[in-house]
Write a protein that holds these residues in place. Structure first.
Motif, mmCIF file in Angstrom:
data_model
loop_
_atom_site.group_PDB
_atom_site.id
_atom_site.type_symbol
_atom_site.label_atom_id
_atom_site.label_comp_id
_atom_site.label_asym_id
_atom_site.label_seq_id
_atom_site.Cartn_x
_atom_site.Cartn_y
_atom_site.Cartn_z
ATOM 1 N N PRO A 1 -5.942 -9.106 -3.318
ATOM 2 C CA PRO A 1 -5.412 -8.014 -2.493
ATOM 3 C C PRO A 1 -6.349 -6.814 -2.577
ATOM 4 N N GLU A 2 -6.437 -6.018 -1.542
ATOM 5 C CA GLU A 2 -7.425 -4.961 -1.479
ATOM 6 C C GLU A 2 -7.249 -3.963 -2.618
ATOM 7 N N SER A 3 -8.343 -3.640 -3.283
ATOM 8 C CA SER A 3 -8.311 -2.695 -4.391
ATOM 9 C C SER A 3 -8.074 -1.278 -3.874
ATOM 10 N N ARG A 4 -7.740 -0.403 -4.808
ATOM 11 C CA ARG A 4 -7.475 0.999 -4.480
ATOM 12 C C ARG A 4 -8.664 1.623 -3.763
ATOM 13 N N GLY A 5 -9.859 1.386 -4.267
ATOM 14 C CA GLY A 5 -11.050 1.960 -3.652
ATOM 15 C C GLY A 5 -11.339 1.388 -2.281
ATOM 16 N N LEU A 6 -11.127 0.075 -2.100
ATOM 17 C CA LEU A 6 -11.362 -0.530 -0.796
ATOM 18 C C LEU A 6 -10.378 0.006 0.237
ATOM 19 N N LEU A 7 -9.124 0.227 -0.145
ATOM 20 C CA LEU A 7 -8.142 0.789 0.772
ATOM 21 C C LEU A 7 -8.497 2.221 1.155
ATOM 22 N N CYS A 8 -9.253 2.904 0.281
ATOM 23 C CA CYS A 8 -9.771 4.221 0.661
ATOM 24 C C CYS A 8 -10.758 4.063 1.807
ATOM 25 N N ARG A 9 -11.691 3.119 1.682
ATOM 26 C CA ARG A 9 -12.675 2.918 2.741
ATOM 27 C C ARG A 9 -12.002 2.462 4.031
ATOM 28 N N MET A 10 -10.920 1.688 3.925
ATOM 29 C CA MET A 10 -10.219 1.201 5.101
ATOM 30 C C MET A 10 -9.344 2.270 5.741
ATOM 31 N N GLY A 11 -9.135 3.394 5.061
ATOM 32 C CA GLY A 11 -8.347 4.482 5.615
ATOM 33 C C GLY A 11 -6.880 4.445 5.278
ATOM 34 N N GLU A 12 -6.433 3.428 4.532
ATOM 35 C CA GLU A 12 -5.014 3.364 4.167
ATOM 36 C C GLU A 12 -4.702 4.269 2.979
ATOM 37 N N ASN A 13 -5.690 4.569 2.152
ATOM 38 C CA ASN A 13 -5.585 5.621 1.152
ATOM 39 C C ASN A 13 -6.385 6.815 1.642
ATOM 40 N N SER A 14 -5.901 8.020 1.363
ATOM 41 C CA SER A 14 -6.570 9.218 1.852
ATOM 42 C C SER A 14 -6.951 10.115 0.687
ATOM 43 N N GLN A 15 -7.788 11.106 0.994
ATOM 44 C CA GLN A 15 -8.243 12.097 0.011
ATOM 45 C C GLN A 15 -8.826 11.406 -1.215
ATOM 46 N N CYS A 16 -9.741 10.490 -0.963
ATOM 47 C CA CYS A 16 -10.325 9.668 -2.027
ATOM 48 C C CYS A 16 -11.691 10.145 -2.483
#
Length: 488
Positions: free
Chosen positions: A33-48
């Motif tokens: 499953p997508e890691s925390r950092g990868l979800l930042c690059r994908m835009g699902e996590n913000s302010q990374c």
């Protein structure tokens, strides 16, 4: 917890040719499953922060937990540039839904390297999701472990791991990739919502509605805006784009947005709650529910309207070269438009506007003129800006050269065959954002012509500002990384 060594399941991709270790730096991340950092690059996590560009670079000292990265910095692997990943709360990060038991964890390697092992640690049953990630938050022994046999893995590699059945709800899995020939490891956090089918035990509270009773237009966007006691939480936002007239109907888009909330969020559900505590999206009004203990106290709906359609405009009659006469230069162009527009035509040299004039254009075949009395020979941009009454905008840009009258001679360095501006597509730094591999640019500071290098160096060609000119053609400290001088 007992350690379990499981058999390896590999997704085989053609392995890159082995390179000496001193020539390659290891880099990689958990992609499923997508890691925390990868979800930042994908835009699902913000302010990374910087990890948006480098989810593969979370590298720190090895042999966790005996040594390795310090507590509280595990998610960033101890890098200050990635410190935003260390933030930890129950609703800070997007989560992926899984069930306990057999699950696949896939690594993607951007620079695969000989490997000692891969190990996976999970947070304890009683961990506190609102406290920093420390060794005390994780089980001391990995629940899953694979040997790398000190060999180079393929570009992607999947491990089958048995996620403990006594875990439910929000947990973090920390994947540690121990490199075989350096004293370093890569640390990846995977935020998971472990759903073992006990939905009846989850308590939900109503925190908002998806319903505005309005029709949305194609191109509009509608999203949830989620608030906790500390304010808006962008990582919990859900957005959909209205792609058809039917999807914009008042009873349809609330259901579509509710379905997207249920697909992408873990602390939120949208729909109508049934007697079995299941929440099902329906046509029309849908309630938004948050899990008790999530800290979410309010959800609002935000509509972002699509920009008005741009007017369709055609400009004809512009030449590539104009002779400067005794009275200067007169530019004329014929404009055809499908709707009345305000047209502004300007002649620009670099960042300076030499001449400018506006017209009201109401029909086909309208003649625009721009007299210029103070122009000198060189490279220019003739820019047409059109604004319709509905606010829609269109721009047309023409690159051209002004030349001196015969007998007077061209300005130094600007004549054909001299590598001057007459050969160039742009006069630096005009048109900066349009530079690409092969673009010819005239440098007025030294009267020379430069060609933007092929990929992957062409990305440097557009990196310029008055305070940062290291790649400026012929001038900057590192200009040769981006440009080739054209010798004529």
């Amino acid at each position: 917890m007992s350690k379990k060594i499981l058999s390896l399941v590999a997704v085989t991709v053609a392995a890159a040719a082995a390179l000496p270790s001193q020539q390659v730096m290891a880099h990689g991340y958990i992609s499923k499953p997508e890691s925390r950092g990868l979800l930042c690059r994908m835009g699902e996590n913000s302010q990374c922060g910087a990890v948006n560009y480098e989810p593969q670079s979370l590298e720190g000292p090895d042999r966790y937990p005996e040594s390795g990265v310090a507590d509280g910095q595990l998610a960033s692997a101890g890098h200050g540039a990635f410190s935003a990943l260390n933030a930890q709360s129950i609703n800070r990060w997007a989560k992926r839904h899984i069930k306990s038991g057999a699950n696949e964890f896939t690594w993607t390697f951007t620079a695969n390297h000989v490997t000692r092992d891969w190990r996976y640690f999970i947070t304890k049953k009683d961990w506190d999701p609102n406290q920093p990630l420390t060794r005390a938050q994780f089980e001391p022994a990995p629940f899953c472990e694979y040997s790398g046999n000190n060999r180079q893995p393929p570009r992607t590699l999947t491990h089958l791991c048995n996620v403990p059945s006594d875990r439910a709800g929000y947990h973090v899995v920390m994947g540690v990739w121990d490199v075989g020939d350096t004293p370093m490891s890569f640390y990846n956090m995977v935020d998971l919502m472990i759903d073992n089918g006990n939905a009846g035990s989850i308590s939900w509270q109503d925190v908002g509605d998806i319903y505005e009773g309005r029709t949305l237009n194609v191109g509009d966007k509608v999203s949830t805006v989620v608030f906790t006691g500390s304010g808006e939480q962008p990582s919990l936002r859900t957005e959909i784009l209205i792609q058809t007239e039917a999807d914009g109907a008042p009873a349809r888009w609330p259901q579509l947005l509710a379905e997207e909330v249920n697909r992408t969020q873990s602390w939120l559900k949208a729909g109508v709650m049934g007697p079995d505590n299941r929440i099902i999206p329906i046509a029309g009004k849908n309630d938004v529910f948050a899990q008790s203990g999530s800290g979410i106290n309010r959800v609002e709906i935000r509509v972002t309207e699509a920009p008005p359609p741009a007017p369709e405009v055609n400009v004809s009659g512009i030449a590539g070269e104009y002779l400067i006469g005794d009275d200067g230069v007169l530019f004329s162009a014929t404009v055809d438009t499908d709707t009345p527009v305000t047209a502004t035509v300007s002649l620009n040299k670099g960042y300076n506007t030499v001449a400018k004039q506006s017209y009201e254009v109401n029909d086909y075949g309208f003649l625009l003129e721009l007299p210029v009395t103070n122009a000198s020979a060189g490279h220019y941009m003739l820019v047409f800006d059109f604004v319709a009454k509905n606010g829609g905008q269109t721009q047309k840009v023409f690159h051209l050269n002004l030349v001196s009258p015969p007998g007077e001679g061209p300005e130094p360095g600007t004549g054909p065959g001299e590598g001057g501006s007459a050969d160039a597509e742009f006069s630096f730094p005009s048109g900066l954002g349009q530079y690409k591999a092969g673009t010819l640019v005239f440098q007025p500071k030294n009267n020379k012509l430069y060609r933007c290098k092929p990929w992957p160096y062409n990305g440097y060609c557009v990196q310029w500002s008055p305070g940062s000119n290291q790649y400026e053609p012929g001038i900057g400290l590192y200009w040769q990384m981006a440009w080739d001088e054209v010798v004529r």
